[in-house]
Scaffold this motif. Sequence first.
Motif, PDB file in Angstrom:
ATOM      1  N   GLY A 194       0.874  -1.369  -0.017  1.00 23.28           N
ATOM      2  CA  GLY A 194       0.005  -0.016  -0.117  1.00 23.28           C
ATOM      3  C   GLY A 194       0.842   1.210   0.045  1.00 23.28           C
ATOM      4  N   GLN A 195       2.051   1.183   0.864  1.00 27.42           N
ATOM      5  CA  GLN A 195       2.868   2.482   0.752  1.00 27.42           C
ATOM      6  C   GLN A 195       3.405   2.498  -0.708  1.00 27.42           C
ATOM      7  OE1 GLN A 195       3.359   4.517   2.889  1.00 27.42           O
ATOM      8  NE2 GLN A 195       3.900   3.665   5.038  1.00 27.42           N
ATOM      9  N   TYR A 196       3.768   1.464  -1.562  1.00 30.30           N
ATOM     10  CA  TYR A 196       4.285   1.840  -2.777  1.00 30.30           C
ATOM     11  C   TYR A 196       2.940   2.347  -3.675  1.00 30.30           C
ATOM     12  CZ  TYR A 196       5.743   0.904  -7.766  1.00 30.30           C
ATOM     13  OH  TYR A 196       5.916   1.149  -8.931  1.00 30.30           O
ATOM     14  N   LEU A 197       1.848   1.861  -3.466  1.00 23.86           N
ATOM     15  CA  LEU A 197       0.769   2.348  -4.390  1.00 23.86           C
ATOM     16  C   LEU A 197       0.423   3.809  -3.920  1.00 23.86           C
ATOM     17  CD1 LEU A 197      -1.715  -0.597  -4.127  1.00 23.86           C
ATOM     18  CD2 LEU A 197      -0.037  -0.030  -5.891  1.00 23.86           C
ATOM     19  N   ASP A 198       0.729   4.246  -2.845  1.00 25.02           N
ATOM     20  CA  ASP A 198       0.598   5.694  -2.392  1.00 25.02           C
ATOM     21  C   ASP A 198       1.657   6.325  -3.156  1.00 25.02           C
ATOM     22  OD1 ASP A 198      -0.305   7.761  -1.182  1.00 25.02           O
ATOM     23  OD2 ASP A 198       1.043   7.729   0.614  1.00 25.02           O
ATOM     24  N   ALA A 203       2.983  10.015  -8.110  1.00 28.69           N
ATOM     25  CA  ALA A 203       3.639  10.056  -9.454  1.00 28.69           C
ATOM     26  C   ALA A 203       2.882  10.121 -10.613  1.00 28.69           C
ATOM     27  CB  ALA A 203       4.773   9.014  -9.541  1.00 28.69           C
ATOM     28  N   GLY A 204       1.368   9.975 -10.577  1.00 26.90           N
ATOM     29  CA  GLY A 204       0.529  10.166 -11.611  1.00 26.90           C
ATOM     30  C   GLY A 204       0.055   8.796 -11.611  1.00 26.90           C
ATOM     31  N   GLY A 205       0.291   7.581 -11.143  1.00 28.62           N
ATOM     32  CA  GLY A 205      -0.317   6.507 -11.389  1.00 28.62           C
ATOM     33  C   GLY A 205      -1.590   6.276 -10.547  1.00 28.62           C
ATOM     34  N   GLY A 284       1.113  17.303  -1.085  1.00 27.33           N
ATOM     35  CA  GLY A 284       0.390  17.040  -2.415  1.00 27.33           C
ATOM     36  C   GLY A 284      -0.170  15.550  -2.310  1.00 27.33           C
ATOM     37  N   LYS A 285      -0.705  15.337  -1.080  1.00 24.45           N
ATOM     38  CA  LYS A 285      -1.450  13.780  -0.992  1.00 24.45           C
ATOM     39  C   LYS A 285      -2.559  13.719  -2.032  1.00 24.45           C
ATOM     40  CE  LYS A 285       0.061  12.539   3.491  1.00 24.45           C
ATOM     41  NZ  LYS A 285      -0.204  11.712   5.074  1.00 24.45           N
TER      42      LYS A 285
END
Length: 375
Positions: A194-198, A203-205, A284-285
């Motif tokens: 989940g941290q990676y998905l965040d 980054a725009g994904g 920028g969350k």
Amino acid sequence: MTAGAQQRETPLLPPAPPPAAAEIDRVRAAVWAALSDFLEVQRETLAAMDESLLPVIDEVCAVADGGKRLRPLFAYWGWRGVRGEGPGESDEAVLRAVAALEFVHASALVHDDVMDGALTRRGRPATHVGFASRHGDGALAGDGDAFGVAAAILVGDLALVWSDELLRCSGISPAALARARAVWDTMRTEVTAGQYLDLLRAAGGLPGAQGALTVARYKSAGYTVQRPLQLGAAIAGAGERAAETYTAIGLPLGEAFQLRDDVLGVFGDPSVTGKSADDDLREGKQTLLVALAEEAADDAGRRLLAEALGNPAAGPAEFDALRALIECTGARAQVEERIAERTALARTAIAEAPLAADARAALDALAVAATTRTA
């Protein structure tokens, strides 16, 4: 003085808290006692290695001290709800086992603050900021900010190591520990993923509202409610039906919890939340609030989001404008509506669940507290 006068002057005692609230307070205190005992042993271990390691243990203590203890509370009441009859695991051992969740949480907080470049956490400098200051105060060589980031990564890693150790040494039976490990491993994999998905979304994904909800589920919702509940059920030796029951409760409630966190990150009172209400906007969350505001904004609103959100040079005026945009587009109202809907769904699942009555009452109280909190 007459007896009547004495009676009138006797101060009225506050009403006793409901049993669920009293038990929740007991569990919170027991969790902190378990953490304190464990950390005292670790302090001696690190001090024996080298006195210069004491700031590391002090930092873990500071991050673990405070908070709402929601994850251990959900795990404990997950256990109480389905533990059944017979000797089973002792209350003391289970409390130590679920306290290990606080170290997982501490690790996630420290690493998340590094990733976000956050400045504060719970009213004090974020870990990487604090160690950067120690670097300067100690007149150490090299770049202070880089030192702070590296130290924070190691502090977070150490907290994660200690979560395993506390669970393993908690005193629950080998059979209960083996059952718990499956949920434990799934939970820690999910929160890291989940941290990676965040990171990817920043980054725009994973664009749009659905991307925000996906991040919320795996970064926070699962390891805050669903997996802790299932951890408690696994310790109790409950079967697949209990796991499904706790999923029906945990997923909507975990989502509502995270969405409340997002709202507080933008509209919360800093004196209560312990962090600036500008931090999430400065970082920028890409929360559901932002996704919904972007969908509903006009061209001027989208320009404001593009120019001010995540801009470290932005100031109070820009952040106030972003808050106004989130309000006027209806994004905040939509998120509040979703929080209410997901909370109601979870509370209905709690009311209908085949759980012990005391656990049902405690879980319902926790559901309300988790989604109506101000910090």
